[in-house]
Design a protein around this motif. Structure first.
Motif, short mmCIF file in Angstrom:
data_model
loop_
_atom_site.label_atom_id
_atom_site.label_comp_id
_atom_site.label_asym_id
_atom_site.label_seq_id
_atom_site.Cartn_x
_atom_site.Cartn_y
_atom_site.Cartn_z
N ASN A 114 -6.08 3.92 -1.32
CA ASN A 114 -5.37 5.09 -2.17
C ASN A 114 -7.33 5.64 -2.32
O ASN A 114 -7.11 7.17 -1.77
CB ASN A 114 -5.47 4.39 -3.56
N HIS A 115 -8.53 5.02 -2.20
CA HIS A 115 -9.48 5.97 -2.11
C HIS A 115 -9.91 7.15 -0.66
O HIS A 115 -9.92 7.65 -1.26
CB HIS A 115 -11.07 4.56 -1.91
N TYR A 116 -9.22 5.93 0.15
CA TYR A 116 -9.34 6.85 1.10
C TYR A 116 -8.53 8.14 1.14
O TYR A 116 -9.06 9.81 1.95
CB TYR A 116 -8.85 6.40 2.83
N VAL A 117 -7.87 8.58 0.94
CA VAL A 117 -6.96 9.34 0.64
C VAL A 117 -7.20 9.93 -0.44
O VAL A 117 -7.13 11.97 -0.57
CB VAL A 117 -5.13 8.84 0.13
N ALA A 118 -7.52 10.12 -1.81
CA ALA A 118 -7.79 11.28 -2.69
C ALA A 118 -8.95 11.46 -2.42
O ALA A 118 -9.56 12.84 -2.78
CB ALA A 118 -8.03 9.48 -4.52
N ASN A 119 -10.09 11.01 -1.68
CA ASN A 119 -11.41 11.93 -0.82
C ASN A 119 -10.56 12.54 0.84
O ASN A 119 -11.35 13.34 0.43
CB ASN A 119 -12.13 11.04 -1.01
N ASN A 120 -9.56 12.20 1.27
CA ASN A 120 -9.63 13.18 2.47
C ASN A 120 -8.85 14.38 1.95
O ASN A 120 -7.90 14.91 3.06
CB ASN A 120 -9.41 12.56 3.27
N PHE A 121 -7.26 14.46 1.21
CA PHE A 121 -6.16 14.67 1.16
C PHE A 121 -6.13 15.38 -0.57
O PHE A 121 -6.43 15.01 -1.19
CB PHE A 121 -5.38 13.34 1.74
N MET A 126 -0.75 12.84 -1.80
CA MET A 126 -0.50 11.33 -2.23
C MET A 126 0.00 11.04 -3.03
O MET A 126 0.65 9.99 -2.59
CB MET A 126 -2.30 11.74 -3.12
N SER A 127 0.88 12.04 -3.01
CA SER A 127 1.88 11.78 -3.58
C SER A 127 3.56 11.47 -2.92
O SER A 127 4.46 10.77 -2.93
CB SER A 127 3.11 13.14 -4.52
N PHE A 128 3.47 12.38 -1.37
CA PHE A 128 4.29 12.03 -0.74
C PHE A 128 4.25 10.42 -0.02
O PHE A 128 4.76 9.87 0.60
CB PHE A 128 4.21 12.87 0.66
N LEU A 129 3.19 10.46 0.08
CA LEU A 129 2.39 8.49 0.79
C LEU A 129 2.99 7.77 -0.62
O LEU A 129 3.06 6.42 0.38
CB LEU A 129 1.02 8.89 0.94
N HIS A 130 3.08 7.83 -1.99
CA HIS A 130 3.55 6.54 -2.23
C HIS A 130 4.63 7.17 -2.79
O HIS A 130 5.56 5.74 -3.00
CB HIS A 130 2.20 7.23 -4.30
N CYS A 131 5.65 7.83 -2.09
CA CYS A 131 7.17 8.74 -1.77
C CYS A 131 7.61 7.31 -1.00
O CYS A 131 8.22 6.49 -1.05
CB CYS A 131 7.42 9.03 -1.30
N PHE A 132 6.27 6.96 0.32
CA PHE A 132 6.71 5.96 1.42
C PHE A 132 6.24 4.66 0.72
O PHE A 132 7.02 3.91 1.10
CB PHE A 132 5.68 5.95 3.02
N ASN A 181 -11.25 10.91 13.41
CA ASN A 181 -10.15 11.42 12.08
C ASN A 181 -11.11 11.22 11.23
O ASN A 181 -11.06 12.19 9.90
CB ASN A 181 -8.55 11.41 11.93
N SER A 182 -12.13 10.33 11.00
CA SER A 182 -12.15 10.12 9.59
C SER A 182 -13.43 11.23 9.01
O SER A 182 -14.28 11.65 9.78
CB SER A 182 -12.95 8.67 9.64
N LYS A 183 -13.11 10.94 7.77
CA LYS A 183 -13.80 12.06 7.57
C LYS A 183 -15.26 11.38 6.33
O LYS A 183 -15.54 12.05 5.41
CB LYS A 183 -13.43 13.56 6.29
N HIS A 316 -4.76 10.13 -7.51
CA HIS A 316 -5.98 11.22 -7.53
C HIS A 316 -7.04 12.03 -7.93
O HIS A 316 -7.71 12.93 -7.16
CB HIS A 316 -5.06 12.03 -7.16
N MET A 317 -7.54 11.35 -9.47
CA MET A 317 -7.76 12.28 -10.59
C MET A 317 -9.44 11.61 -10.33
O MET A 317 -10.08 12.07 -11.02
CB MET A 317 -6.93 12.20 -11.64
N ALA A 318 -8.96 10.54 -9.70
CA ALA A 318 -10.68 10.17 -10.12
C ALA A 318 -12.05 10.03 -9.50
O ALA A 318 -12.70 10.45 -10.29
CB ALA A 318 -10.59 8.58 -9.24
N PRO A 319 -11.65 10.75 -8.19
CA PRO A 319 -12.90 12.03 -7.79
C PRO A 319 -13.15 13.16 -8.89
O PRO A 319 -14.51 13.56 -8.75
CB PRO A 319 -12.52 12.31 -6.25
N VAL A 320 -12.14 13.54 -9.17
CA VAL A 320 -12.29 15.02 -10.44
C VAL A 320 -13.27 14.39 -11.64
O VAL A 320 -13.84 15.20 -11.90
CB VAL A 320 -11.18 15.95 -10.10
N ASN A 321 -11.64 13.37 -11.98
CA ASN A 321 -12.84 13.12 -12.95
C ASN A 321 -13.80 11.75 -13.35
O ASN A 321 -14.33 12.86 -14.26
CB ASN A 321 -11.47 11.86 -13.84
#
Length: 388
Positions: A114-121, A126-132, A181-183, A316-321
């Motif tokens: 979740n940390h990786y996706v929140a900071n890179n996507f 994020m929503s589609f991933l949690h759909c999976f 591919n890691s950012k 997803h809001m964690a880096p923004v908040n």
């Protein structure tokens, strides 16, 4: 190559969902096989969640020292071990032994990915991933239903572990993709704040309480939906009752598909508010006093649909908040708080329904839905005030 990495992350989120719904869907049969009361599911669930809390709390330190790909591989291996162990359990106490790897495998991978996706996507990804995640969680109750129809509950765990092994293999052969591919900025991660400093940030504790409330309601649905139908409706087969464990997950998947298409336009806050409003509608449908199981089944799907965008939007809001410096620890704390709710609240409900009956379930879920939106709104106000 980035698209291939994203495909692997999709598989990882399926692997996250696979173990979560097995206990709830199989428990109406499992507790009879072990000769224990129905409420004892809460203790097993608590043991799994306790280990998940532990791994989530140490995840910020792990993320600083270990690349996400290695956290993923070790964590999925631990869940394979837990699932396989459950399939061989012949006594109730044995479940607690294999609950250790079962739970440890969930917390660190959840927080790190979740940390990786929140900071890179984007929020949409994020929503589609949690759909999976929902796909994985829908698959396993139906595997359990097939096992109950053609074999035993043990096979439900064993067959699920085979799928998990396949996902683990795919993660191992894709190790090189993470490096290419890691950012992730290694220096930025090393300088990220610890848990103590993160707790001092405005809004962090409030969002932890909100996450506790969300996962308390969600986990109660995960564990007790099948039992709710078994205790309130009649004339249903064991495999049909087991399949009801997938209702909430089907709703989660639907909600995250919808939010994946609209999240970049609406933003995380609007998604959360709309989602909880839909969840409340579903709770009302479950509350209606009808004899047939169809309307409450629809209600649980709607509850899941409303819950769908809440979890990924908060993450997803964690880096923004809170800023990237605090995001790893904030997500780890959110996960630990979430799993605290997962640990204790389904068990509390298990004891409550023993005393007053399982019909109380929709009212129990309602209390946490209200608590969730209340503390999220308080979080938004504090974060906005801090930005001024």
């Amino acid at each position: 190559m980035a698209s291939f990495l994203l495909a692997v992350i999709y598989l990882i989120f399926i692997s996250l969902g696979l173990p979560d719904s097995l206990l709830g869907s199989g428990w109406p049969v499992m507790h009879e096989a072990f000769g224990v009361p129905s409420s004892y599911a809460g203790f097993v669930y608590m043991a799994i969640a306790f280990m998940t809390i532990f791994s989530a709390l140490i995840s910020p330190k792990i993320i600083k020292r270990v690349h996400t790909k290695w956290i993923v591989i070790v964590s999925i291996f631990l869940t394979v071990l837990g699932l396989t162990g459950f399939s061989f359990c012949s006594e109730y106490y044995m479940l607690f032994i294999f609950a250790i790897p079962y739970g440890l495998g969930a917390g660190a991978i959840d927080a790190s990915v979740n940390h990786y996706v929140a900071n890179n996507f984007s929020g949409s990804v994020m929503s589609f991933l949690h759909c999976f995640y929902g796909i994985g969680a829908v698959i396993s109750p139906n595997i359990m239903a097939l096992a109950l129809k053609y074999a035993r509950w043990n096979e439900g765990y064993r067959w699920t572990s085979f799928i998990q092994m396949g996902i683990l293999f795919m993660c191992i052969i894709s190790i090189g993709l993470w490096k290419k591919n890691s950012k992730e900025n290694d220096e930025e991660i090393k300088q990220s704040a610890g848990i103590r400093d993160t707790l001092k940030q405005p809004g962090v504790i409030l969002t932890m309480i909100a996450f506790f409330a969300y996962c308390s309601g969600e986990a109660t649905c995960f564990l007790w939906t099948s039992s709710y139908f078994a205790g309130t409706k009649t004339g249903m087969s064991e495999e049909l009752i087991a399949s009801f464990g997938s209702l909430i997950f089907a709703g989660l998947m639907l909600g995250r598909i919808i939010s994946g298409f609209i999240s970049d336009k609406t933003g995380d806050r609007i998604l959360i508010r709309a989602g909880i409003a839909v969840e409340l509608l579903g709770i009302v449908l479950v509350m209606l006093p009808v004899a047939n199981y169809i309307l409450p089944a629809i209600g649980f799907v709607i509850i899941g649909t409303g819950m769908g965008p809440v979890y990924p939007a908060i993450q997803h809001m964690a880096p923004v908040n809170f800023g990237k410096k605090y995001s790893a620890s904030a997500i780890g704390l959110q996960m630990a708080s979430a799993y605290t709710g997962t640990t204790f609240m389904p068990m509390v409900f298990g004891q409550l329904q023993q005393c007053v009956g399982i019909k109380i379930m929709p009212f129990y879920i309602l209390a946490f839905a209200v608590m969730n939106i209340l503390f999220l709104e308080l979080t938004f106000r504090v974060v906005d005030r801090n930005e001024l």
